[in-house]
Design an enzyme around this catalytic site. Sequence first.
Site, PDB file in Angstrom:
ATOM      1  N   GLU A 103       1.032  -1.376   0.402  1.00  0.00           N
ATOM      2  CA  GLU A 103       0.147   0.198  -0.141  1.00  0.00           C
ATOM      3  C   GLU A 103       1.039   1.408  -0.257  1.00  0.00           C
ATOM      4  OE1 GLU A 103      -3.763   1.728   2.672  1.00  0.00           O
ATOM      5  OE2 GLU A 103      -2.230   0.186   3.747  1.00  0.00           O
TER       6      GLU A 103
ATOM      7  N   LYS B 109      -9.087   2.920  -2.393  1.00  0.00           N
ATOM      8  CA  LYS B 109      -9.619   1.704  -0.835  1.00  0.00           C
ATOM      9  C   LYS B 109     -11.065   2.607  -0.500  1.00  0.00           C
ATOM     10  CE  LYS B 109      -6.926   1.067   3.163  1.00  0.00           C
ATOM     11  NZ  LYS B 109      -6.680   2.217   3.881  1.00  0.00           N
TER      12      LYS B 109
ATOM     13  N   CYS C  54      -5.679  -3.058   2.079  1.00  0.00           N
ATOM     14  CA  CYS C  54      -5.041  -3.410   3.411  1.00  0.00           C
ATOM     15  C   CYS C  54      -6.228  -2.935   4.284  1.00  0.00           C
ATOM     16  CB  CYS C  54      -4.050  -1.825   4.388  1.00  0.00           C
ATOM     17  SG  CYS C  54      -4.144  -2.253   5.998  1.00  0.00           S
TER      18      CYS C  54
END
Length: 542
Positions: free
Chosen positions: A46, A113, A149
Amino acid sequence: MTDTLRVAMAQLNFVVGDIPGNVERILQAAKTARDQHQADILLCSELALTGYPPEDLLLRPSLERRVDKALQQLKDGVQGIALVIGYPRYHNGQLYNMAGVILDGELIFEYAKQCLPNYQVFDEKRYFVAGTQSGTFSFKGCRIGLSICEDIWHSEPVAQLKEQQAQLILNLNASPFHAGKTYVRQQVLAQRAQESGAVILYVNQVGGQDELVFDGGSMVVNAQGQLVFASAHFAESLDCVDLNLASGEVIPLQPSVPALSHEDAVYEALVLGVRDYVEKNRFPSVVLGLSGGIDSGLTAAIAVDALGPERVKVVMMPFRYTASMSVEDAEAQAKLLGVEYSSISIEPLYESFMQQLAPEFEGRKADTTEENLQARCRGVLLMAISNKTGALVLTTGNKSEVAVGYSTLYGDMAGGFDVLKDVPKTLVYRLSEHRNKRSPAIPQRVIDRPPSAELAPDQKDQDSLPDYADLDRILELYVEQDYSAHAIIDEGFEEAVVNRVIRLVDINEYKRRQAPIGPRITQRGFGRDRRYPITSGWRAGE
């Protein structure tokens, strides 16, 4: 269509803000994965371009230009392998935490994300807008979904990928370490794999970034939720797995690395935290006060394991209350570790201060002021050595002391990095014993003797503090789990002891605001994790 897809997982140690350097690391990993491992895909972590967490660097006006330039360099520099990387990027004036796929000079797919963490050490909502759509792309006959994540900790993003018939989920991470987190990650991945029926490749970054330590520990789980491969912790790696597209079988190309014990994991986190803070900030060496006590003894051992003995200097600074045992043990440990050792008495400095302060102190009884003055003499010496040599001063206060203010501002708190800041005293003992099992590093007498600041005759820590076993449990409940005083008392602790400890924690927030940072190894450390006001009328017992 091929029968097998080979994915390389790049577990790399990025430097926050060093976008050109991070691009070079990614390019080198891509070429190695392609040429030496014949990988089809390279998966990075990330925000790999900026390093994680970039914090307010994300607010710099030049961010967009720098990221666009870096992406172009990657497009130009990588051929013959699909590169999956994380980066921040603006779309329509809004900043997103992105993952993108670069293939043969083109950015062929992007994902923003969706789940932005805003708890503990995370504050992504300060910077990013959440994505609203999942997505998959096809590559060599495989339907692949991306997640970043926190997305994998929630069921909805994975459910979306399942609807789009993803066979493989690539999960990019910057997940910081705390003790026990590896097992929790495995459980989450197993659940998501079973929910989605897809193989999940989880890649995490590694390295120290100020108080955060990223432990790597990248892993692969199959569609049944079984762990089929685990990378090393606290070290860079480039690992490959093959995915049989017909059967869904995952075949690692190297053996898994065994999990670390609790003590090993914490110790390695501390070593990596020290090494990267020193190296990334370009300090030539470190210096610390070696008192003959267990905290400085463990700190010295960690420093040597992180940097080598040639970059560690220890200074014994005795006073009239310093036991001969302490002097002997400090010198013995310095020889054991092979570090530079010197001894500087603080007696003349202390006497000079007392002489100058005599008019101010006239008519007042001696108290902790004189004790703190001893600590401040030592702080002045260490900081002077630091200024002259460029060495970083390592302080040695543990979490138990930091919590209750058992330390001296501008004295033993003077320095740049507190190695044990998030390590409770009881764990200090366990880590010391554990380190000595590898090789002799801390004299056993240092571990066995009762701890003392040696600022007064026959002084012992337990004269001022509860038993460390009780203290550490109370602190764990109050600091890390947010128990009230009543709830802690219900756990079987004396009311007076609980109230005293909580009061000490609360009134010493001002000290912690001025304390050096240190590596985080628990679920809640002081600093990024726990942010309380200094001026407050809150009563913890209510």
